[in-house]
Design an enzyme around this catalytic site. Structure first.
Site, short mmCIF file in Angstrom:
data_model
loop_
_atom_site.label_atom_id
_atom_site.label_comp_id
_atom_site.label_asym_id
_atom_site.label_seq_id
_atom_site.Cartn_x
_atom_site.Cartn_y
_atom_site.Cartn_z
N SER A 1 -96.40 -75.61 74.46
CA SER A 1 -96.84 -76.39 75.61
C SER A 1 -95.66 -76.99 76.38
CB SER A 1 -97.83 -77.46 75.17
OG SER A 1 -98.48 -77.98 76.29
N ARG A 2 -95.13 -78.10 75.93
CA ARG A 2 -93.95 -78.70 76.55
C ARG A 2 -93.10 -79.35 75.45
NH1 ARG A 2 -94.58 -75.82 80.15
NH2 ARG A 2 -94.88 -76.25 82.35
N ASP B 1 -91.72 -72.60 71.58
CA ASP B 1 -91.31 -71.83 72.76
C ASP B 1 -90.73 -72.78 73.81
OD1 ASP B 1 -91.29 -69.38 74.36
OD2 ASP B 1 -92.82 -70.36 75.59
N GLU C 1 -84.62 -78.35 77.07
CA GLU C 1 -84.47 -76.92 77.40
C GLU C 1 -83.87 -76.66 78.78
OE1 GLU C 1 -88.74 -75.82 77.13
OE2 GLU C 1 -88.54 -75.15 79.19
N HIS D 1 -88.95 -70.24 76.13
CA HIS D 1 -90.00 -70.43 77.14
C HIS D 1 -90.45 -69.09 77.75
CE1 HIS D 1 -91.77 -73.93 79.57
NE2 HIS D 1 -92.56 -72.88 79.70
N ALA E 1 -93.52 -67.71 76.68
CA ALA E 1 -94.94 -67.50 76.35
C ALA E 1 -95.73 -66.98 77.55
CB ALA E 1 -95.56 -68.79 75.82
#
Ligand code: NAD
Length: 337
Positions: free
Chosen positions: A233-234, A258, A263, A295, A297
């Site tokens: 998600s975050r 992810d 990030e 990231h 996904a």
């Protein structure tokens, strides 16, 4: 409409050029991020299109507004990187892509679960080295495992559906009970009960002030020993240092992420010739039971095509009516449904 696209990669240019055949906007692609050094490139563009690692704070928004920008088109679902109060104050409009492929993200969460459980990442390396030992690669049947889904919106509900197919028992935590999840047999419980009973916990709620560090040291202490934690998600949902402590003590048995709190300084760039300065991130990579993806996904061809089509439609709609069904308002942040 004249649109300045920041932070674009070859795949963005390809998908947006294809979708723009229908819309005929005047697009200029910039490879650089939107930053104080590059914001002058947007002067004279009524619309600016950005991605999740372009930080739109109040200063940046004010500079864009001075340059004549009225519309910010996010080519993402999440909008936690935008100062919404400043958007309102400056009378700008911000639009997003609320859904482009919930399947893409849900399926990636499952890829992380299967890889971590059956140690695919380790097996891949071993076999290439001629090491066919299976010591240390023991997994568990997903059938019968209890899976806790935090946030049962578009992505969480698809994720639940797939895990149901594996024969898992589903627990949910959300402010809203999704009828499809209830039909699958999901039991909505208090978050502490979800922490206590789940073998696998997957995060699918947005990052808001309420959910920041939802997974912290106290939350980890409430989980079963050896829980598998998945975050597509975050990054800010997990206190990374607490997760590292949990991995060291064995409280967390597996971590698949992810997304990562810091990030923005790392993901989407090839840093393979540089020394990574983020020691917390580097510590995460030392654990055999951690998989980090950068990231990706969302990254399927269907999702890219949908992102491009919805973003360009949002811009067309704004151009025609100065409003848009996918506008992000402060109320959206409070009540994401
Ligand atoms: P959604 O809005 O459909 O669902 C979010 C759900 O979270 C809603 O049901 C909402 O009620 C719930 N929620 C809100 N606050 C909550 C809280 N405090 N506790 C529990 N539940 C809460 O969103 P979605 O399309 O399913 O996306 C979920 C998240 O996935 C997005 O916020 C985004 O950050 C992330 N995402 C990641 C990627 C990626 O590539 N990794 C791609 C797209 C989206």
């Amino acid at each position: 409409m004249k649109v300045a696209f920041f932070n674009t990669k070859s795949y963005d240019r390809q998908s947006f050029n294809a979708a723009n055949q229908q819309h005929q906007h005047e697009i200029v692609f910039f490879e650089s991020h939107l930053s104080h050094e590059t914001v002058s490139l947007a002067i004279g563009f009524p619309a600016v299109c950005i991605f999740i690692n372009d930080n739109l704070n109040a200063d940046m928004l004010a500079t864009l507004a001075q340059g004549g920008t009225k519309l910010i088109a996010l080519r993402s679902a999440g909008f936690n990187h935008v100062d919404l109060a400043a958007v309102t104050k400056l009378e700008m409009t911000i639009v997003r892509v609320p859904a482009y492929s919930p399947y893409a993200v849900a399926e990636h969460a499952i890829a992380l679960i299967l890889s971590l459980n059956r140690k695919v990442h380790r097996a891949y390396n071993r076999v290439r080295e001629g090491n066919f030992s299976i010591e240390g690669l023991l997994g568990f049947d997903l059938y019968g495992a209890t899976v806790g889904v935090i946030g049962t919106g578009r992505i969480g509900a698809i994720f639940a559906q797939i895990m149901c197919g594996f024969g898992c028992k589903l627990l949910g935590y959300d402010t809203y009970q999704d009828p499809n999840c209830l039909e699958l047999g999901m039991e909505y419980v208090a978050i502490d009960e979800l922490f206590a009973k789940s073998d696998i916990i997957s995060l699918h709620c947005p990052l808001t002030p309420d959910t920041h560090h939802l997974i912290d040291i106290e939350a980890i202490a409430k989980m079963k020993t050896g829980t598998m934690l998945i975050n597509t998600s975050r990054g800010g949902l997990i206190d990374t240092q607490a997760a590292i402590d949990g991995l060291k003590s064995g409280a967390i048995g597996y971590l698949g992420i992810d997304v990562y709190e810091q990030e923005a300084d790392l993901f989407f760039e090839d840093l393979s010739n540089q020394v990574i300065q983020d020691d917390t991130f580097q510590r995460l990579l030392t654990f055999p039971n951690v998989i980090v993806t950068g990231h990706q996904a969302f990254f399927t061809s269907q999702a890219l095509a949908n992102i491009a089509e919805t973003t360009l439609s949002n811009i067309s709609e704004f151009e025609q009516s100065e409003s848009c069904v996918n506008e992000v308002k402060i109320e959206t942040a409070i009540a994401p449904k």
